[in-house]
Structures are given as structure tokens and as C-alpha cells.
Design a protein around this motif. Structure first.
Motif, PDB file in Angstrom:
ATOM      1  N   ILE A  47       0.836  -1.209   0.000  1.00 12.26           N
ATOM      2  CA  ILE A  47       0.000   0.000   0.000  1.00 12.26           C
ATOM      3  C   ILE A  47       0.870   1.259   0.000  1.00 12.26           C
ATOM      4  O   ILE A  47       0.502   2.265  -0.604  1.00 12.26           O
ATOM      5  N   GLU A  48       2.023   1.208   0.628  1.00 12.63           N
ATOM      6  CA  GLU A  48       2.867   2.388   0.799  1.00 12.63           C
ATOM      7  C   GLU A  48       3.212   3.103  -0.508  1.00 12.63           C
ATOM      8  O   GLU A  48       3.080   4.336  -0.580  1.00 12.63           O
ATOM      9  N   PRO A  49       3.605   2.402  -1.576  1.00 15.02           N
ATOM     10  CA  PRO A  49       3.913   3.138  -2.814  1.00 15.02           C
ATOM     11  C   PRO A  49       2.687   3.856  -3.391  1.00 15.02           C
ATOM     12  O   PRO A  49       2.810   4.957  -3.938  1.00 15.02           O
ATOM     13  N   ILE A  50       1.532   3.264  -3.247  1.00  7.60           N
ATOM     14  CA  ILE A  50       0.295   3.883  -3.728  1.00  7.60           C
ATOM     15  C   ILE A  50      -0.014   5.116  -2.881  1.00  7.60           C
ATOM     16  O   ILE A  50      -0.381   6.170  -3.394  1.00  7.60           O
ATOM     17  N   PHE A  51       0.163   4.982  -1.555  1.00 10.09           N
ATOM     18  CA  PHE A  51      -0.092   6.105  -0.654  1.00 10.09           C
ATOM     19  C   PHE A  51       0.889   7.244  -0.920  1.00 10.09           C
ATOM     20  O   PHE A  51       0.507   8.418  -0.944  1.00 10.09           O
ATOM     21  N   ASP A  52       2.162   6.907  -1.167  1.00  9.07           N
ATOM     22  CA  ASP A  52       3.153   7.939  -1.480  1.00  9.07           C
ATOM     23  C   ASP A  52       2.760   8.708  -2.742  1.00  9.07           C
ATOM     24  O   ASP A  52       2.866   9.937  -2.784  1.00  9.07           O
ATOM     25  N   GLU A  53       2.300   7.990  -3.750  1.00  3.26           N
ATOM     26  CA  GLU A  53       1.853   8.636  -4.982  1.00  3.26           C
ATOM     27  C   GLU A  53       0.635   9.525  -4.716  1.00  3.26           C
ATOM     28  O   GLU A  53       0.536  10.637  -5.227  1.00  3.26           O
ATOM     29  N   TYR A  54      -0.276   9.022  -3.894  1.00  8.47           N
ATOM     30  CA  TYR A  54      -1.466   9.781  -3.510  1.00  8.47           C
ATOM     31  C   TYR A  54      -1.073  11.083  -2.797  1.00  8.47           C
ATOM     32  O   TYR A  54      -1.622  12.158  -3.095  1.00  8.47           O
ATOM     33  N   LEU A  55      -0.110  10.997  -1.880  1.00  4.62           N
ATOM     34  CA  LEU A  55       0.350  12.200  -1.185  1.00  4.62           C
ATOM     35  C   LEU A  55       0.957  13.198  -2.172  1.00  4.62           C
ATOM     36  O   LEU A  55       0.723  14.407  -2.075  1.00  4.62           O
ATOM     37  N   GLU A  56       1.727  12.687  -3.104  1.00  3.30           N
ATOM     38  CA  GLU A  56       2.326  13.545  -4.112  1.00  3.30           C
ATOM     39  C   GLU A  56       1.248  14.239  -4.943  1.00  3.30           C
ATOM     40  O   GLU A  56       1.338  15.437  -5.224  1.00  3.30           O
ATOM     41  N   GLU A  57       0.230  13.493  -5.349  1.00  6.81           N
ATOM     42  CA  GLU A  57      -0.876  14.067  -6.115  1.00  6.81           C
ATOM     43  C   GLU A  57      -1.580  15.170  -5.346  1.00  6.81           C
ATOM     44  O   GLU A  57      -2.121  16.107  -5.933  1.00  6.81           O
ATOM     45  N   ASN A  58      -1.581  15.050  -4.021  1.00  2.59           N
ATOM     46  CA  ASN A  58      -2.236  16.044  -3.172  1.00  2.59           C
ATOM     47  C   ASN A  58      -1.266  17.072  -2.635  1.00  2.59           C
ATOM     48  O   ASN A  58      -1.574  17.806  -1.685  1.00  2.59           O
ATOM     49  N   GLU A  59      -0.092  17.119  -3.242  1.00  3.08           N
ATOM     50  CA  GLU A  59       0.945  18.112  -2.920  1.00  3.08           C
ATOM     51  C   GLU A  59       1.317  18.138  -1.446  1.00  3.08           C
ATOM     52  O   GLU A  59       1.517  19.199  -0.857  1.00  3.08           O
ATOM     53  N   TRP A  60       1.395  16.961  -0.854  1.00  4.02           N
ATOM     54  CA  TRP A  60       1.805  16.859   0.551  1.00  4.02           C
ATOM     55  C   TRP A  60       3.314  16.951   0.627  1.00  4.02           C
ATOM     56  O   TRP A  60       4.013  16.243  -0.065  1.00  4.02           O
ATOM     57  N   ARG A  61       3.792  17.800   1.511  1.00  4.39           N
ATOM     58  CA  ARG A  61       5.235  17.973   1.681  1.00  4.39           C
ATOM     59  C   ARG A  61       5.601  17.899   3.117  1.00  4.39           C
ATOM     60  O   ARG A  61       4.954  18.249   3.993  1.00  4.39           O
TER      61      ARG A  61
END
Length: 61
Positions: A47-61
Motif C-alpha cells: 500500500i505504501e507506494p500507492i499512498f506515497d503517490e497519492y500524497l504527491e498528487e495532493n501536494e503533501w510535503r
């Protein structure tokens, strides 16, 4: 915790909640859905790689 840290934590928790309630059911395959339904969290190796991509899509920094 400062108010900025609290606000950032609340936003992160909101993103996690939306990820599991909306994103996974809509965009992920059956296996990932089953992992989420079984209680696996965003740190699970599949799940982690999908969640990381999701965070990136939502501009989480």
C-alpha cells in the motif's frame, strides 16, 4: 505541539482517511482493497507506494 504542527497532523489524518475511504475503492485493484479491508495501514509494503503517490498528487510535503 504547536498549532502549525497540530494543523499539519490533522491534514495528514484527513488525507489518510480519504485515501482509505474513497481513493482505494475507486482506483485500486481487488487485492489492495482486501488488504485495506483487513486493516492494513498506509505503511504496508504493497500500500505504501500507492499512498506515497497519492500524497504527491495532493501536494503533501
Amino acid at each position: 505541539m504547536s498549532w502549525q504542527e497540530e494543523k499539519r497532523q490533522e491534514e495528514y489524518e484527513r488525507l489518510i482517511e480519504y485515501f482509505f475511504e474513497k481513493y482505494i475503492p475507486r482506483y485500486c485493484d481487488k487485492h489492495i482493497n482486501e488488504l485495506a479491508e483487513a486493516g492494513e495501514d498506509e505503511r504496508h509494503p504493497e500500500i505504501e507506494p500507492i499512498f506515497d503517490e497519492y500524497l504527491e498528487e495532493n501536494e503533501w510535503r
